[in-house]
Design an enzyme around this catalytic site. Sequence first.
Site, PDB file in Angstrom:
ATOM      1  CE1 TYR A   1      11.196  31.703   3.170  1.00  0.00           C
ATOM      2  CE2 TYR A   1      10.901  29.675   3.314  1.00  0.00           C
ATOM      3  CZ  TYR A   1      10.875  30.830   2.523  1.00  0.00           C
ATOM      4  OH  TYR A   1      10.660  30.852   1.258  1.00  0.00           O
TER       5      TYR A   1
ATOM      6  CE  LYS B   1      -0.389  -0.328   5.084  1.00  0.00           C
ATOM      7  NZ  LYS B   1      -1.219  -1.132   6.186  1.00  0.00           N
TER       8      LYS B   1
HETATM    9  C1  LIG Z   1      -0.369  -1.889   6.771  1.00  0.00           C
HETATM   10  C2  LIG Z   1      -0.932  -3.233   7.248  1.00  0.00           C
HETATM   11  C3  LIG Z   1      -0.132  -4.228   7.571  1.00  0.00           C
HETATM   12  C4  LIG Z   1       1.351  -4.146   7.498  1.00  0.00           C
HETATM   13  O1  LIG Z   1       1.850  -3.814   8.681  1.00  0.00           O
HETATM   14  P1  LIG Z   1       3.573  -3.798   8.909  1.00  0.00           P
HETATM   15  O2  LIG Z   1       3.660  -3.371  10.370  1.00  0.00           O
HETATM   16  O3  LIG Z   1       4.015  -2.783   7.866  1.00  0.00           O
HETATM   17  O4  LIG Z   1       4.022  -5.222   8.845  1.00  0.00           O
HETATM   18  C5  LIG Z   1      -0.744  -5.577   7.912  1.00  0.00           C
HETATM   19  N1  LIG Z   1      -2.027  -5.656   8.106  1.00  0.00           N
HETATM   20  C6  LIG Z   1      -3.141  -4.644   7.824  1.00  0.00           C
HETATM   21  C7  LIG Z   1      -4.401  -4.750   8.043  1.00  0.00           C
HETATM   22  C8  LIG Z   1      -2.393  -3.059   7.645  1.00  0.00           C
HETATM   23  O5  LIG Z   1      -3.197  -2.156   7.431  1.00  0.00           O
END
Ligand SMILES: *Cc1c(COP(=O)(O)O)cnc(C)c1O
Length: 368
Positions: A264, A38
Amino acid sequence: MPLTPETALEIDLQALAHNYRVIRSRLKEKTRLLGVVKAFAYGSEALAISKKLEDLGADYLAVAFSREGVLLREGGVRLPILVLHPQPGGLDEVIEHCLEPSLYSRNILSLFLKALKKHGQEEYPVHLKFNTGLNRLGFHKEDLPWIGGRLSASRAVEVRSLFSHLAASDDPKEADFTLGQIQAFEAIVRESDSHLGGKPFKHILNTSGVFNYPEAQLDMVRTGIGLYGYSNNPQTDRELRPVARLRTRISQIHNIEPGQWVGYNKGFLADSPLKTATLPIGHADGIGRQYGKGRGMVYLNGKAVPIIGNVCMDMTMVDVSGLECREGDEVIFFGEGHSAEVMALGAGTISYELLAGISRRVPRIILE
Ligand SMILES: *Cc1c(COP(=O)(O)O)cnc(C)c1O
């Protein structure tokens, strides 16, 4: 894109392969491995990462939203793709691109059944998500009779898996809580037998779960951050290799007199003679203002140098006093030997946010 852009996020597929093997080696032979890709594969390059995971033998991929899955399908990825958080507006494209939705609420389940009818689909693979304490997304155990009733009324879906998500698998102080979540999920699994047909497989572990609760690997694990080289634990981090390396080159060097300000809103006051380097990366690239004022470090010839003053939209100033350096010299934000987790902790956040936040303005370079 120039052949060698000054600023780039390098994506090392050999490091990914290494991490994949480390994680695989912790699993029983029959346990499936799902790679979470993702958010552009945690800010890297979703298509290149997904294809590499496919080559390496991953069993499943997961994205958050349907659009992310569509891009993988259009790029030729053929592995099953779980969509963790489908939205009502994306259900048609889930079906059109053979993506497998997580159904997490009565509303999304009902809408998906409607969409399947419209597309004339039967026995469509879906996954049921249960809430066991994260209180973010998921059915409750008490929903099982309702789910069973809705699903047995037609042959619209085949429940491919049941799953849940841990809230604190990285935190040893929360072991009791985590074990409670695992037990709650096991109770849901037992109860589901009398409501759902078929033989769905089960999964609950994320990366930290794989390292800390291997006995709960069930039929599959869902690993994201570990594939990218981080595990929320300095000990196990040593076994992994960072996949992403953010590098740039010094644009300009200044010698600053005591009493002068840098950046800034007079974000930094020189109290002694100072040498600064201006870097062409700013908060629009994903290095947020929380890294300013000494909270973030970058690396020049292996030496840590602090970010001074306020991070600008397109630039960052660092203190290179006393160091040999010239305009054009390379500077590393994070990568092998320079943990994104360490940088993130310095600014009060976590590796996930730093990695996933590197913006699309930064060119990605894939190292095969
Ligand atoms: C993002 C996510 C993962 C992965 O988690 P990590 O800590 O990056 O391994 C697994 N399951 C779900 C439902 C997630 O949203």
